[in-house]
Scaffold this motif. Structure first.
Motif, PDB file in Angstrom:
ATOM      1  N   ILE A 185     -30.553   4.849  17.892  1.00 20.55           N
ATOM      2  CA  ILE A 185     -30.489   3.432  16.496  1.00 20.55           C
ATOM      3  C   ILE A 185     -29.841   4.092  15.569  1.00 20.55           C
ATOM      4  O   ILE A 185     -30.277   4.548  14.885  1.00 20.55           O
ATOM      5  CB  ILE A 185     -31.727   2.797  16.090  1.00 20.55           C
ATOM      6  N   PHE A 186     -28.548   3.915  15.299  1.00 25.64           N
ATOM      7  CA  PHE A 186     -28.107   4.260  14.542  1.00 25.64           C
ATOM      8  C   PHE A 186     -27.924   3.722  13.064  1.00 25.64           C
ATOM      9  O   PHE A 186     -28.078   2.628  13.886  1.00 25.64           O
ATOM     10  CB  PHE A 186     -26.660   4.402  14.036  1.00 25.64           C
ATOM     11  N   THR A 187     -27.778   3.732  11.709  1.00 29.96           N
ATOM     12  CA  THR A 187     -28.195   3.204  11.078  1.00 29.96           C
ATOM     13  C   THR A 187     -27.740   3.029   9.443  1.00 29.96           C
ATOM     14  O   THR A 187     -27.522   4.978   9.028  1.00 29.96           O
ATOM     15  CB  THR A 187     -29.693   2.756  10.137  1.00 29.96           C
ATOM     16  N   TYR A 188     -27.074   2.417   8.273  1.00 31.38           N
ATOM     17  CA  TYR A 188     -26.871   3.274   7.564  1.00 31.38           C
ATOM     18  C   TYR A 188     -27.691   2.046   6.650  1.00 31.38           C
ATOM     19  O   TYR A 188     -27.470   0.747   6.650  1.00 31.38           O
ATOM     20  CB  TYR A 188     -25.122   3.196   7.018  1.00 31.38           C
ATOM     21  N   HIS A 189     -28.252   2.429   5.594  1.00 29.67           N
ATOM     22  CA  HIS A 189     -29.094   1.455   5.271  1.00 29.67           C
ATOM     23  C   HIS A 189     -29.045   1.811   3.009  1.00 29.67           C
ATOM     24  O   HIS A 189     -28.452   2.852   2.667  1.00 29.67           O
ATOM     25  CB  HIS A 189     -30.320   0.987   5.460  1.00 29.67           C
ATOM     26  N   LEU A 190     -29.711   0.435   2.342  1.00 26.62           N
ATOM     27  CA  LEU A 190     -30.060   1.388   1.057  1.00 26.62           C
ATOM     28  C   LEU A 190     -31.397   1.496   1.233  1.00 26.62           C
ATOM     29  O   LEU A 190     -32.021   0.497   1.240  1.00 26.62           O
ATOM     30  CB  LEU A 190     -29.777  -0.273   0.087  1.00 26.62           C
ATOM     31  N   ASN A 191     -31.927   2.139  -0.413  1.00 26.67           N
ATOM     32  CA  ASN A 191     -33.012   2.036  -0.586  1.00 26.67           C
ATOM     33  C   ASN A 191     -33.135   2.050  -2.437  1.00 26.67           C
ATOM     34  O   ASN A 191     -32.234   2.151  -2.908  1.00 26.67           O
ATOM     35  CB  ASN A 191     -34.459   3.473   0.099  1.00 26.67           C
ATOM     36  N   SER A 192     -34.540   1.892  -2.224  1.00 28.22           N
ATOM     37  CA  SER A 192     -34.543   1.671  -4.062  1.00 28.22           C
ATOM     38  C   SER A 192     -35.619   1.588  -4.377  1.00 28.22           C
ATOM     39  O   SER A 192     -36.779   1.606  -3.897  1.00 28.22           O
ATOM     40  CB  SER A 192     -33.921   0.208  -4.138  1.00 28.22           C
ATOM     41  N   GLY A 193     -35.960   1.803  -5.108  1.00 28.38           N
ATOM     42  CA  GLY A 193     -37.411   2.152  -5.946  1.00 28.38           C
ATOM     43  C   GLY A 193     -38.068   2.522  -7.471  1.00 28.38           C
ATOM     44  O   GLY A 193     -37.152   2.532  -7.794  1.00 28.38           O
ATOM     45  N   LYS A 194     -38.744   2.295  -8.061  1.00 25.71           N
ATOM     46  CA  LYS A 194     -39.221   2.566  -9.698  1.00 25.71           C
ATOM     47  C   LYS A 194     -40.880   3.396  -9.479  1.00 25.71           C
ATOM     48  O   LYS A 194     -41.730   3.121  -8.483  1.00 25.71           O
ATOM     49  CB  LYS A 194     -39.637   1.568  -9.938  1.00 25.71           C
ATOM     50  N   GLU A 195     -41.048   4.820  -9.742  1.00 23.47           N
ATOM     51  CA  GLU A 195     -41.794   5.423 -10.749  1.00 23.47           C
ATOM     52  C   GLU A 195     -42.913   4.938 -11.157  1.00 23.47           C
ATOM     53  O   GLU A 195     -43.800   4.861 -10.384  1.00 23.47           O
ATOM     54  CB  GLU A 195     -41.482   6.491 -11.505  1.00 23.47           C
ATOM     55  N   LYS A 196     -42.164   3.943 -11.572  1.00 25.51           N
ATOM     56  CA  LYS A 196     -43.716   2.571 -13.117  1.00 25.51           C
ATOM     57  C   LYS A 196     -43.268   1.701 -13.133  1.00 25.51           C
ATOM     58  O   LYS A 196     -42.197   1.768 -12.774  1.00 25.51           O
ATOM     59  CB  LYS A 196     -44.011   4.249 -14.055  1.00 25.51           C
ATOM     60  N   ALA A 197     -44.120   0.812 -13.053  1.00 25.29           N
ATOM     61  CA  ALA A 197     -43.821  -0.317 -13.012  1.00 25.29           C
ATOM     62  C   ALA A 197     -43.070  -1.151 -14.225  1.00 25.29           C
ATOM     63  O   ALA A 197     -42.085  -1.737 -14.183  1.00 25.29           O
ATOM     64  CB  ALA A 197     -45.027  -1.248 -13.276  1.00 25.29           C
ATOM     65  N   GLU A 198     -43.429  -0.339 -15.782  1.00 25.44           N
ATOM     66  CA  GLU A 198     -42.632  -0.435 -16.654  1.00 25.44           C
ATOM     67  C   GLU A 198     -41.078  -0.144 -16.429  1.00 25.44           C
ATOM     68  O   GLU A 198     -40.110  -0.090 -16.973  1.00 25.44           O
ATOM     69  CB  GLU A 198     -43.305  -0.267 -17.733  1.00 25.44           C
ATOM     70  N   ASP A 199     -40.697   1.011 -15.419  1.00 26.06           N
ATOM     71  CA  ASP A 199     -39.355   1.563 -15.456  1.00 26.06           C
ATOM     72  C   ASP A 199     -38.233   0.290 -15.240  1.00 26.06           C
ATOM     73  O   ASP A 199     -38.545  -0.691 -14.359  1.00 26.06           O
ATOM     74  CB  ASP A 199     -39.495   2.029 -14.251  1.00 26.06           C
ATOM     75  N   PRO A 200     -36.993   0.887 -16.648  1.00 29.44           N
ATOM     76  CA  PRO A 200     -36.254  -0.953 -16.688  1.00 29.44           C
ATOM     77  C   PRO A 200     -35.219  -0.442 -15.815  1.00 29.44           C
ATOM     78  O   PRO A 200     -34.927  -1.726 -15.284  1.00 29.44           O
ATOM     79  CB  PRO A 200     -35.829  -0.699 -17.884  1.00 29.44           C
ATOM     80  N   VAL A 201     -35.192   0.374 -14.826  1.00 32.13           N
ATOM     81  CA  VAL A 201     -33.741   0.591 -14.217  1.00 32.13           C
ATOM     82  C   VAL A 201     -34.846   1.674 -13.214  1.00 32.13           C
ATOM     83  O   VAL A 201     -35.762   2.677 -13.334  1.00 32.13           O
ATOM     84  CB  VAL A 201     -32.584   1.475 -14.360  1.00 32.13           C
ATOM     85  N   GLY A 202     -34.471   0.796 -11.303  1.00 33.78           N
ATOM     86  CA  GLY A 202     -35.092   2.006 -10.696  1.00 33.78           C
ATOM     87  C   GLY A 202     -33.983   2.959  -9.630  1.00 33.78           C
ATOM     88  O   GLY A 202     -32.393   3.128 -10.454  1.00 33.78           O
ATOM     89  N   GLY A 203     -34.534   3.444  -9.049  1.00 34.19           N
ATOM     90  CA  GLY A 203     -33.216   4.326  -8.613  1.00 34.19           C
ATOM     91  C   GLY A 203     -32.742   3.990  -6.831  1.00 34.19           C
ATOM     92  O   GLY A 203     -33.500   3.023  -6.279  1.00 34.19           O
ATOM     93  N   PHE A 204     -31.707   4.685  -6.554  1.00 38.60           N
ATOM     94  CA  PHE A 204     -31.527   3.994  -5.059  1.00 38.60           C
ATOM     95  C   PHE A 204     -30.590   4.778  -4.530  1.00 38.60           C
ATOM     96  O   PHE A 204     -30.474   6.250  -4.806  1.00 38.60           O
ATOM     97  CB  PHE A 204     -29.671   3.086  -5.224  1.00 38.60           C
TER      98      PHE A 204
END
Length: 160
Positions: A112-131
């Motif tokens: 199964i081949f895929t291209y997808h995006l992931n996101s996350g935050k280290e802390k709940a209060e982080d205003p911006v997460g990473g991608f």
């Protein structure tokens, strides 16, 4: 933040700044979804809960000899290694979400081949997460994932 994204990609997770529960609620698994999509939906739901990941949970989707190969770095084989890695992520990062539906996904033979995006935050209060942008494939063995082989690119968060 860069370190968090690399680890998060090993788990192959994340999506566009919504909470884990919101991301899962936005996607309803369909009967004809691939085992990869089903696993990602399960992951998003399980990550949002306080309970730890279990080998039995992963065994629904992965073979006993599962190997992750992310950017050429292979993990130790097996469900125990996988479970330990995901529980470490869960203890370390507030949110990790795999974007569903996947941007691209197609089956060729036992891959199964895929291209997808992931996101996350280290802390709940982080205003911006990473991608993270993730491309690659998984290999199937009797309907379960036996190999995850992904390349990822971390997108730097926008300044606010």
């Amino acid at each position: 933040m860069r370190h968090m994204l690399k680890i998060a990609t090993l788990a192959t997770m994340l999506f566009a700044g919504v909470s884990t529960a919101q991301a899962h609620d936005a996607y309803i698994v369909k009967e004809d979804d691939s085992v990869l999509t089903q696993m990602f939906a399960w992951f998003n739901t399980t990550y949002a809960k306080p309970e730890r990941f279990t080998e039995a949970g992963f065994a629904q989707y992965f073979t006993d000899e599962i190997v992750f190969d992310i950017n050429g770095k292979k993990s130790p084989k097996g469900l125990k290694s996988l479970t330990d890695r995901f529980n470490h992520l869960k203890e370390t990062y507030h949110s990790i979400v795999i974007g569903l539906p996947l941007k691209e996904e197609y089956l060729v033979d036992d891959k199964i081949f895929t291209y997808h995006l992931n996101s996350g935050k280290e802390k709940a209060e982080d205003p911006v997460g990473g991608f993270t942008h993730v491309m690659g494939y998984v290999t199937l063995d009797n309907g379960k994932i036996s190999l995850v082989k992904f390349l990822h690119y971390n997108e730097e968060p926008a300044e606010k």
